[in-house]
Scaffold this active site. Structure first.
Site, PDB file in Angstrom:
ATOM      1  N   GLY A   1      -1.425   5.183   6.740  1.00  0.00           N
ATOM      2  CA  GLY A   1      -2.436   4.807   7.732  1.00  0.00           C
ATOM      3  C   GLY A   1      -2.598   3.299   7.813  1.00  0.00           C
ATOM      4  O   GLY A   1      -2.693   2.715   8.897  1.00  0.00           O
TER       5      GLY A   1
ATOM      6  N   ASP B   1      -7.458  -5.810   0.516  1.00  0.00           N
ATOM      7  CA  ASP B   1      -8.382  -5.100  -0.360  1.00  0.00           C
ATOM      8  C   ASP B   1      -9.722  -5.104   0.348  1.00  0.00           C
ATOM      9  O   ASP B   1     -10.148  -6.128   0.886  1.00  0.00           O
ATOM     10  CB  ASP B   1      -8.487  -5.767  -1.731  1.00  0.00           C
ATOM     11  CG  ASP B   1      -9.145  -4.826  -2.733  1.00  0.00           C
ATOM     12  OD1 ASP B   1      -8.692  -3.675  -2.858  1.00  0.00           O
ATOM     13  OD2 ASP B   1     -10.143  -5.219  -3.373  1.00  0.00           O
TER      14      ASP B   1
ATOM     15  N   ARG C   1     -11.225  -5.324   8.714  1.00  0.00           N
ATOM     16  CA  ARG C   1      -9.772  -5.436   8.589  1.00  0.00           C
ATOM     17  C   ARG C   1      -9.193  -6.081   9.836  1.00  0.00           C
ATOM     18  O   ARG C   1      -8.331  -6.958   9.759  1.00  0.00           O
ATOM     19  CB  ARG C   1      -9.156  -4.038   8.360  1.00  0.00           C
ATOM     20  CG  ARG C   1      -7.723  -4.080   7.856  1.00  0.00           C
ATOM     21  CD  ARG C   1      -7.243  -2.723   7.357  1.00  0.00           C
ATOM     22  NE  ARG C   1      -8.041  -2.258   6.236  1.00  0.00           N
ATOM     23  CZ  ARG C   1      -8.981  -1.325   6.328  1.00  0.00           C
ATOM     24  NH1 ARG C   1      -9.227  -0.722   7.463  1.00  0.00           N
ATOM     25  NH2 ARG C   1      -9.684  -0.970   5.267  1.00  0.00           N
TER      26      ARG C   1
ATOM     27  N   ASP D   1     -16.817   5.713   6.921  1.00  0.00           N
ATOM     28  CA  ASP D   1     -17.051   5.545   8.363  1.00  0.00           C
ATOM     29  C   ASP D   1     -18.232   6.356   8.917  1.00  0.00           C
ATOM     30  O   ASP D   1     -19.001   5.826   9.714  1.00  0.00           O
ATOM     31  CB  ASP D   1     -15.778   5.903   9.156  1.00  0.00           C
ATOM     32  CG  ASP D   1     -14.765   4.761   9.143  1.00  0.00           C
ATOM     33  OD1 ASP D   1     -15.090   3.675   8.643  1.00  0.00           O
ATOM     34  OD2 ASP D   1     -13.641   4.964   9.648  1.00  0.00           O
TER      35      ASP D   1
ATOM     36  N   THR E   1       0.858  -1.178   0.000  1.00  0.00           N
ATOM     37  CA  THR E   1       0.000   0.000   0.000  1.00  0.00           C
ATOM     38  C   THR E   1       0.897   1.232   0.000  1.00  0.00           C
ATOM     39  O   THR E   1       2.056   1.162   0.413  1.00  0.00           O
ATOM     40  CB  THR E   1      -0.909   0.026   1.250  1.00  0.00           C
ATOM     41  OG1 THR E   1      -1.717   1.194   1.205  1.00  0.00           O
ATOM     42  CG2 THR E   1      -0.114   0.047   2.540  1.00  0.00           C
TER      43      THR E   1
ATOM     44  N   GLU F   1      -2.359  -2.530 -10.533  1.00  0.00           N
ATOM     45  CA  GLU F   1      -3.738  -2.252 -10.930  1.00  0.00           C
ATOM     46  C   GLU F   1      -4.689  -3.282 -10.330  1.00  0.00           C
ATOM     47  O   GLU F   1      -4.418  -4.491 -10.395  1.00  0.00           O
ATOM     48  CB  GLU F   1      -3.840  -2.304 -12.449  1.00  0.00           C
ATOM     49  CG  GLU F   1      -4.232  -0.952 -13.030  1.00  0.00           C
ATOM     50  CD  GLU F   1      -4.638  -1.092 -14.464  1.00  0.00           C
ATOM     51  OE1 GLU F   1      -5.838  -0.925 -14.751  1.00  0.00           O
ATOM     52  OE2 GLU F   1      -3.746  -1.411 -15.278  1.00  0.00           O
TER      53      GLU F   1
HETATM   54  P1  IMP Z   1      -8.651  -0.271  -0.854  1.00  0.00           P
HETATM   55  O1  IMP Z   1      -7.550   0.614  -0.376  1.00  0.00           O
HETATM   56  O2  IMP Z   1      -8.568  -0.662  -2.272  1.00  0.00           O
HETATM   57  O3  IMP Z   1      -8.854  -1.450   0.059  1.00  0.00           O
HETATM   58  O4  IMP Z   1      -9.931   0.655  -0.817  1.00  0.00           O
HETATM   59  C1  IMP Z   1     -10.998   0.424  -0.004  1.00  0.00           C
HETATM   60  C2  IMP Z   1     -11.983   1.578  -0.032  1.00  0.00           C
HETATM   61  O5  IMP Z   1     -13.123   1.096   0.687  1.00  0.00           O
HETATM   62  C3  IMP Z   1     -11.481   2.807   0.739  1.00  0.00           C
HETATM   63  O6  IMP Z   1     -11.023   3.805  -0.103  1.00  0.00           O
HETATM   64  C4  IMP Z   1     -12.729   3.272   1.463  1.00  0.00           C
HETATM   65  O7  IMP Z   1     -13.471   4.099   0.630  1.00  0.00           O
HETATM   66  C5  IMP Z   1     -13.507   1.986   1.678  1.00  0.00           C
HETATM   67  N1  IMP Z   1     -13.189   1.404   3.000  1.00  0.00           N
HETATM   68  C6  IMP Z   1     -12.487   0.272   3.254  1.00  0.00           C
HETATM   69  N2  IMP Z   1     -12.365   0.057   4.576  1.00  0.00           N
HETATM   70  C7  IMP Z   1     -13.006   1.081   5.167  1.00  0.00           C
HETATM   71  C8  IMP Z   1     -13.220   1.428   6.544  1.00  0.00           C
HETATM   72  O8  IMP Z   1     -12.781   0.769   7.504  1.00  0.00           O
HETATM   73  N3  IMP Z   1     -13.939   2.546   6.747  1.00  0.00           N
HETATM   74  C9  IMP Z   1     -14.429   3.310   5.741  1.00  0.00           C
HETATM   75  N4  IMP Z   1     -14.237   3.055   4.467  1.00  0.00           N
HETATM   76  C10 IMP Z   1     -13.532   1.942   4.169  1.00  0.00           C
END
Ligand code: IMP
Length: 194
Positions: A13, A68, A176, A150, A9, A39
Site C-alpha cells: 500500500g 515513519d 504523508r 483513519d 517498507t 528495527e
Molecule cells: P509506520 O509504518 O511505522 O510508519 O507505522 C505508522 C502507524 O501509524 C500505522 O501502523 C498506523 O497505525 C498509523 N498511521 C500512520 N499513518 C496513518 C494514516 O494515514 N492513517 C491512519 N493511521 C496511520
C-alpha cells in the site's frame, strides 16, 4: 534514464502511494527485499525514517526512501506517537485502546506526523522532510476507507474523517502527502545532477 529507488517498507500500500506521488519522475520504485528487516529503535519519526532509509540503501546498494509516521494525541502527551503501529495487535485493537485511554476527555486534539528520508546507495541521508495534519479524535469510528486510525481521525475543515475521504483528498492533505510533496522537486533534480 530511470534510477531505482527502493522503498523501505514491506507494505505494498505504501509502495502504491509513493508510486502515485512520483509518477512523473524518472525514478522507478521497488519494494525492499522482504527478509531485510530494520528495527525502529529511534525515539522520533525522523530518526526512524533515517535509520530505515540508510540501512536499506546500504544493504541493497541502491537509493532508498523510507517514511515513519504515527498519531500524536495532545491529551495523552503525544501518545501513541512512534509507537502507533505497536499500540495493539491490529487496527481495531489500536483504535479501541486509544478511545479507552482518552475516555471522555474534552480536549480531542491530535495530529498525524510523517517523516520521510532518502538515502544514497552508501547510506548517507541526503533529503529529509516532515508533514503534519491536524485533526480531532472522535468518540466512535466513522467511515470504512483508509487504514489504521483513519476512522477516528476527524478533519474539521473538511467535516470528514480520513476514513470518509476519497483517496485523492486524503492524499492531498495528509501528513504523508505533505512530506512527500515537499521532497518531490528536490528528488527530481537529484537525478539530473547524478
Ligand atoms: P509506520 O509504518 O511505522 O510508519 O507505522 C505508522 C502507524 O501509524 C500505522 O501502523 C498506523 O497505525 C498509523 N498511521 C500512520 N499513518 C496513518 C494514516 O494515514 N492513517 C491512519 N493511521 C496511520
Amino acid at each position: 534514464m530511470t534510477k531505482l529507488l527502493v522503498v523501505a517498507t514491506s507494505n505494498p500500500g505504501k509502495l502504491r502511494e509513493m508510486q502515485a506521488y512520483l509518477a512523473n519522475s524518472d525514478w522507478e520504485l521497488t519494494l525492499k527485499p522482504q527478509e531485510l528487516e530494520v528495527e525502529e529503535t529511534g525515539d522520533t519519526f525522523a530518526a526512524n525514517a533515517c535509520l530505515k532509509a540508510s540501512q536499506v540503501a546500504q544493504a541493497t546498494g541502491q537509493w532508498a526512501i523510507a517514511d515513519d509516521s504515527g498519531l500524536e494525541v495532545a491529551a495523552l502527551n503525544g501518545v501513541p506517537g512512534v509507537y502507533s503501529a505497536r499500540y495493539g495487535n491490529n487496527d481495531s485493537e489500536r483504535i479501541a485502546r486509544l478511545l479507552k485511554e482518552l475516555g471522555n476527555e474534552v480536549n480531542r486534539q491530535a495530529q498525524f506526523v510523517c517523516a520521510v528520508a532518502i538515502a544514497r546507495p552508501d547510506g548517507a541521508i541526503i533529503l529529509q522532510s516532515e508533514g503534519i495534519c491536524r485533526g480531532e479524535i472522535l468518540h466512535a469510528p466513522r467511515g470504512d476507507g483508509g487504514f489504521g486510525y483513519d476512522p477516528i481521525f476527524y478533519v474539521p475543515e473538511k467535516q470528514l474523517t480520513f476514513a470518509e475521504m476519497a483517496r485523492e483528498l486524503k492524499g492531498s492533505i495528509s501528513h504523508r502527502g505533505q512530506a512527500l510533496n515537499a521532497l518531490i522537486p528536490q528528488l527530481k533534480t537529484l537525478l539530473s545532477n547524478e
